[in-house]
Design a protein around this motif. Structure first.
Motif, PDB file in Angstrom:
ATOM      1  N   THR A  37       0.853  -1.185   0.000  1.00 52.27           N
ATOM      2  CA  THR A  37       0.000   0.000   0.000  1.00 52.27           C
ATOM      3  C   THR A  37       0.893   1.241   0.000  1.00 52.27           C
ATOM      4  O   THR A  37       2.106   1.155   0.200  1.00 52.27           O
ATOM      5  CB  THR A  37      -0.942   0.069   1.225  1.00 52.27           C
ATOM      6  OG1 THR A  37      -0.164   0.082   2.422  1.00 52.27           O
ATOM      7  CG2 THR A  37      -1.912  -1.090   1.247  1.00 52.27           C
ATOM      8  N   HIS A  38       0.277   2.404  -0.202  1.00 51.86           N
ATOM      9  CA  HIS A  38       1.015   3.671  -0.192  1.00 51.86           C
ATOM     10  C   HIS A  38       1.633   3.901   1.185  1.00 51.86           C
ATOM     11  O   HIS A  38       1.039   3.571   2.204  1.00 51.86           O
ATOM     12  CB  HIS A  38       0.076   4.831  -0.553  1.00 51.86           C
ATOM     13  CG  HIS A  38       0.792   6.093  -0.888  1.00 51.86           C
ATOM     14  ND1 HIS A  38       1.327   6.914   0.080  1.00 51.86           N
ATOM     15  CD2 HIS A  38       1.096   6.645  -2.085  1.00 51.86           C
ATOM     16  CE1 HIS A  38       1.917   7.939  -0.511  1.00 51.86           C
ATOM     17  NE2 HIS A  38       1.791   7.807  -1.822  1.00 51.86           N
ATOM     18  N   ILE A  39       2.816   4.492   1.220  1.00 50.25           N
ATOM     19  CA  ILE A  39       3.538   4.676   2.482  1.00 50.25           C
ATOM     20  C   ILE A  39       2.903   5.693   3.418  1.00 50.25           C
ATOM     21  O   ILE A  39       3.165   5.670   4.620  1.00 50.25           O
ATOM     22  CB  ILE A  39       5.021   5.053   2.247  1.00 50.25           C
ATOM     23  CG1 ILE A  39       5.148   6.396   1.545  1.00 50.25           C
ATOM     24  CG2 ILE A  39       5.744   3.960   1.476  1.00 50.25           C
ATOM     25  CD1 ILE A  39       6.567   6.944   1.478  1.00 50.25           C
ATOM     26  N   ASN A  40       2.058   6.567   2.904  1.00 52.28           N
ATOM     27  CA  ASN A  40       1.477   7.606   3.762  1.00 52.28           C
ATOM     28  C   ASN A  40      -0.032   7.537   3.928  1.00 52.28           C
ATOM     29  O   ASN A  40      -0.580   8.209   4.796  1.00 52.28           O
ATOM     30  CB  ASN A  40       1.855   9.004   3.246  1.00 52.28           C
ATOM     31  CG  ASN A  40       3.302   9.311   3.507  1.00 52.28           C
ATOM     32  OD1 ASN A  40       3.826   9.014   4.574  1.00 52.28           O
ATOM     33  ND2 ASN A  40       3.977   9.871   2.514  1.00 52.28           N
ATOM     34  N   ALA A  41      -0.707   6.744   3.100  1.00 55.18           N
ATOM     35  CA  ALA A  41      -2.164   6.664   3.183  1.00 55.18           C
ATOM     36  C   ALA A  41      -2.625   5.314   2.645  1.00 55.18           C
ATOM     37  O   ALA A  41      -2.578   5.078   1.432  1.00 55.18           O
ATOM     38  CB  ALA A  41      -2.811   7.810   2.409  1.00 55.18           C
ATOM     39  N   SER A  42      -3.087   4.481   3.522  1.00 53.72           N
ATOM     40  CA  SER A  42      -3.470   3.118   3.148  1.00 53.72           C
ATOM     41  C   SER A  42      -4.625   3.051   2.159  1.00 53.72           C
ATOM     42  O   SER A  42      -4.796   2.041   1.493  1.00 53.72           O
ATOM     43  CB  SER A  42      -3.854   2.333   4.406  1.00 53.72           C
ATOM     44  OG  SER A  42      -2.736   2.162   5.234  1.00 53.72           O
ATOM     45  N   TYR A  43      -5.419   4.113   2.047  1.00 57.67           N
ATOM     46  CA  TYR A  43      -6.584   4.085   1.164  1.00 57.67           C
ATOM     47  C   TYR A  43      -6.303   4.559  -0.264  1.00 57.67           C
ATOM     48  O   TYR A  43      -7.227   4.715  -1.047  1.00 57.67           O
ATOM     49  CB  TYR A  43      -7.717   4.938   1.741  1.00 57.67           C
ATOM     50  CG  TYR A  43      -8.358   4.380   2.994  1.00 57.67           C
ATOM     51  CD1 TYR A  43      -8.112   3.090   3.440  1.00 57.67           C
ATOM     52  CD2 TYR A  43      -9.217   5.164   3.742  1.00 57.67           C
ATOM     53  CE1 TYR A  43      -8.699   2.591   4.590  1.00 57.67           C
ATOM     54  CE2 TYR A  43      -9.817   4.675   4.896  1.00 57.67           C
ATOM     55  CZ  TYR A  43      -9.559   3.384   5.318  1.00 57.67           C
ATOM     56  OH  TYR A  43     -10.148   2.900   6.447  1.00 57.67           O
ATOM     57  N   VAL A  44      -5.064   4.785  -0.616  1.00 56.75           N
ATOM     58  CA  VAL A  44      -4.734   5.194  -1.986  1.00 56.75           C
ATOM     59  C   VAL A  44      -4.829   3.955  -2.878  1.00 56.75           C
ATOM     60  O   VAL A  44      -3.939   3.116  -2.897  1.00 56.75           O
ATOM     61  CB  VAL A  44      -3.333   5.841  -2.076  1.00 56.75           C
ATOM     62  CG1 VAL A  44      -2.982   6.156  -3.524  1.00 56.75           C
ATOM     63  CG2 VAL A  44      -3.293   7.110  -1.239  1.00 56.75           C
ATOM     64  N   ARG A  45      -5.938   3.836  -3.587  1.00 56.09           N
ATOM     65  CA  ARG A  45      -6.277   2.621  -4.328  1.00 56.09           C
ATOM     66  C   ARG A  45      -5.283   2.303  -5.450  1.00 56.09           C
ATOM     67  O   ARG A  45      -5.034   1.140  -5.751  1.00 56.09           O
ATOM     68  CB  ARG A  45      -7.679   2.795  -4.909  1.00 56.09           C
ATOM     69  CG  ARG A  45      -8.408   1.504  -5.124  1.00 56.09           C
ATOM     70  CD  ARG A  45      -9.831   1.737  -5.588  1.00 56.09           C
ATOM     71  NE  ARG A  45     -10.659   2.325  -4.561  1.00 56.09           N
ATOM     72  CZ  ARG A  45     -11.808   2.955  -4.792  1.00 56.09           C
ATOM     73  NH1 ARG A  45     -12.270   3.079  -6.020  1.00 56.09           N
ATOM     74  NH2 ARG A  45     -12.506   3.458  -3.803  1.00 56.09           N
ATOM     75  N   SER A  46      -4.701   3.306  -6.061  1.00 56.17           N
ATOM     76  CA  SER A  46      -3.770   3.078  -7.174  1.00 56.17           C
ATOM     77  C   SER A  46      -2.507   2.339  -6.731  1.00 56.17           C
ATOM     78  O   SER A  46      -1.807   1.751  -7.552  1.00 56.17           O
ATOM     79  CB  SER A  46      -3.366   4.412  -7.801  1.00 56.17           C
ATOM     80  OG  SER A  46      -2.726   5.234  -6.828  1.00 56.17           O
ATOM     81  N   ARG A 101      -6.390   2.813 -12.843  1.00 56.86           N
ATOM     82  CA  ARG A 101      -7.534   3.614 -13.285  1.00 56.86           C
ATOM     83  C   ARG A 101      -8.843   3.150 -12.656  1.00 56.86           C
ATOM     84  O   ARG A 101      -9.898   3.172 -13.291  1.00 56.86           O
ATOM     85  CB  ARG A 101      -7.628   3.597 -14.814  1.00 56.86           C
ATOM     86  CG  ARG A 101      -7.737   2.221 -15.425  1.00 56.86           C
ATOM     87  CD  ARG A 101      -7.515   2.302 -16.949  1.00 56.86           C
ATOM     88  NE  ARG A 101      -7.728   1.034 -17.602  1.00 56.86           N
ATOM     89  CZ  ARG A 101      -6.834   0.043 -17.652  1.00 56.86           C
ATOM     90  NH1 ARG A 101      -5.658   0.181 -17.076  1.00 56.86           N
ATOM     91  NH2 ARG A 101      -7.107  -1.085 -18.283  1.00 56.86           N
ATOM     92  N   VAL A 102      -8.786   2.770 -11.386  1.00 54.72           N
ATOM     93  CA  VAL A 102     -10.018   2.312 -10.726  1.00 54.72           C
ATOM     94  C   VAL A 102     -10.558   3.335  -9.730  1.00 54.72           C
ATOM     95  O   VAL A 102     -11.404   3.016  -8.895  1.00 54.72           O
ATOM     96  CB  VAL A 102      -9.817   0.928 -10.050  1.00 54.72           C
ATOM     97  CG1 VAL A 102      -9.529  -0.130 -11.087  1.00 54.72           C
ATOM     98  CG2 VAL A 102      -8.731   0.978  -8.998  1.00 54.72           C
ATOM     99  N   GLY A 103     -10.095   4.575  -9.824  1.00 59.13           N
ATOM    100  CA  GLY A 103     -10.635   5.643  -8.993  1.00 59.13           C
ATOM    101  C   GLY A 103     -10.154   5.585  -7.551  1.00 59.13           C
ATOM    102  O   GLY A 103      -9.147   4.985  -7.239  1.00 59.13           O
ATOM    103  N   GLY A 104     -10.910   6.251  -6.689  1.00 60.51           N
ATOM    104  CA  GLY A 104     -10.551   6.309  -5.280  1.00 60.51           C
ATOM    105  C   GLY A 104      -9.593   7.439  -4.966  1.00 60.51           C
ATOM    106  O   GLY A 104      -9.293   8.290  -5.816  1.00 60.51           O
ATOM    107  N   LEU A 105      -9.119   7.452  -3.728  1.00 56.80           N
ATOM    108  CA  LEU A 105      -8.179   8.476  -3.275  1.00 56.80           C
ATOM    109  C   LEU A 105      -6.920   8.443  -4.129  1.00 56.80           C
ATOM    110  O   LEU A 105      -6.337   7.390  -4.351  1.00 56.80           O
ATOM    111  CB  LEU A 105      -7.832   8.230  -1.797  1.00 56.80           C
ATOM    112  CG  LEU A 105      -6.850   9.206  -1.154  1.00 56.80           C
ATOM    113  CD1 LEU A 105      -7.426  10.606  -1.091  1.00 56.80           C
ATOM    114  CD2 LEU A 105      -6.474   8.709   0.241  1.00 56.80           C
TER     115      LEU A 105
END
Length: 193
Positions: free
Chosen positions: A135-144, A177-181
């Motif tokens: 996952t992203h190092i600063n925000a777990s909800y970054v879907r990309s 390209r699935v959207g989200g944060l």
């Protein structure tokens, strides 16, 4: 406990140019570093094992720093994850010993990373493979940046070993390209958003 006995280290970096779409100029880099270590608890049940986490900290930090260097420096890293494969003489809980030293090592090597480091573990024999979540190092909800990297070694873990792994990436999945944060919209307040 004594410091971990390392049989071997493996560092691997892959460059991803496309996943079916137009090739990108700058590839996504996915890297992993694995250490094959002796499992001091293999072969019998031990009630008290958590002290070994402290012993793993220097190894974790060394591995994290080597992986950051292999990927071009800490300013390039956007994703991370960790995992462990415990040999058949051990138990799943021995892989859980990697949670703290592996996670804090990557945070230490990267500076101010805020997100929890995703993790996985399993028991397996030589040649076992593990999909390490990213996952992203600063925000777990970054879907990309939801990703994974398969890791393993042909001759490990032996029954009395543990393979501990760290994974890092330099960006989102190619053609995400699935959207989200989005990464550019991170607030960085809680490690989630």
């Amino acid at each position: 406990m004594p410091e971990p006995k390392v049989r071997k280290l493996l560092t691997v970096v892959e460059d991803v140019y496309h996943e079916g779409g137009t090739p990108v100029e700058t590839p996504l880099k996915r890297g992993a570093i694995l250490a094959v270590i002796e499992n001091p608890f293999a072969g019998s049940y031990h009630e008290k094992i958590d002290g070994f986490m402290k012993d793993l900290e220097p190894l974790g930090l060394s591995m994290a720093n080597k992986l950051v260097e292999a990927l071009g420096g800490r300013d390039k890293i956007e994703g991370y994850g960790k995992g462990a494969i415990v040999g058949q003489g051990g138990e799943l809980e021995h892989g859980a010993l990697w949670h703290v030293p592996g996670g804090y090592a990557m945070r230490g090597a990267l500076g101010d990373a805020k997100a929890i480091v995703p993790s996985t573990k399993k028991v397996g024999g030589p040649g076992a493979r593990l999909d390490v979540p990213v996952t992203h190092i600063n925000a777990s909800y970054v879907r990309s940046h939801f990703d994974a990297m398969e890791v393993g070694l042909a001759d490990a873990p032996r029954a009395d070993e543990i393979v501990v792994a760290l994974v890092m990436t330099t960006g989102s999945r190619i053609h995400a390209r699935v959207g989200g944060l989005r990464a550019e919209d991170i607030k960085g307040e809680d490690g989630l958003r």
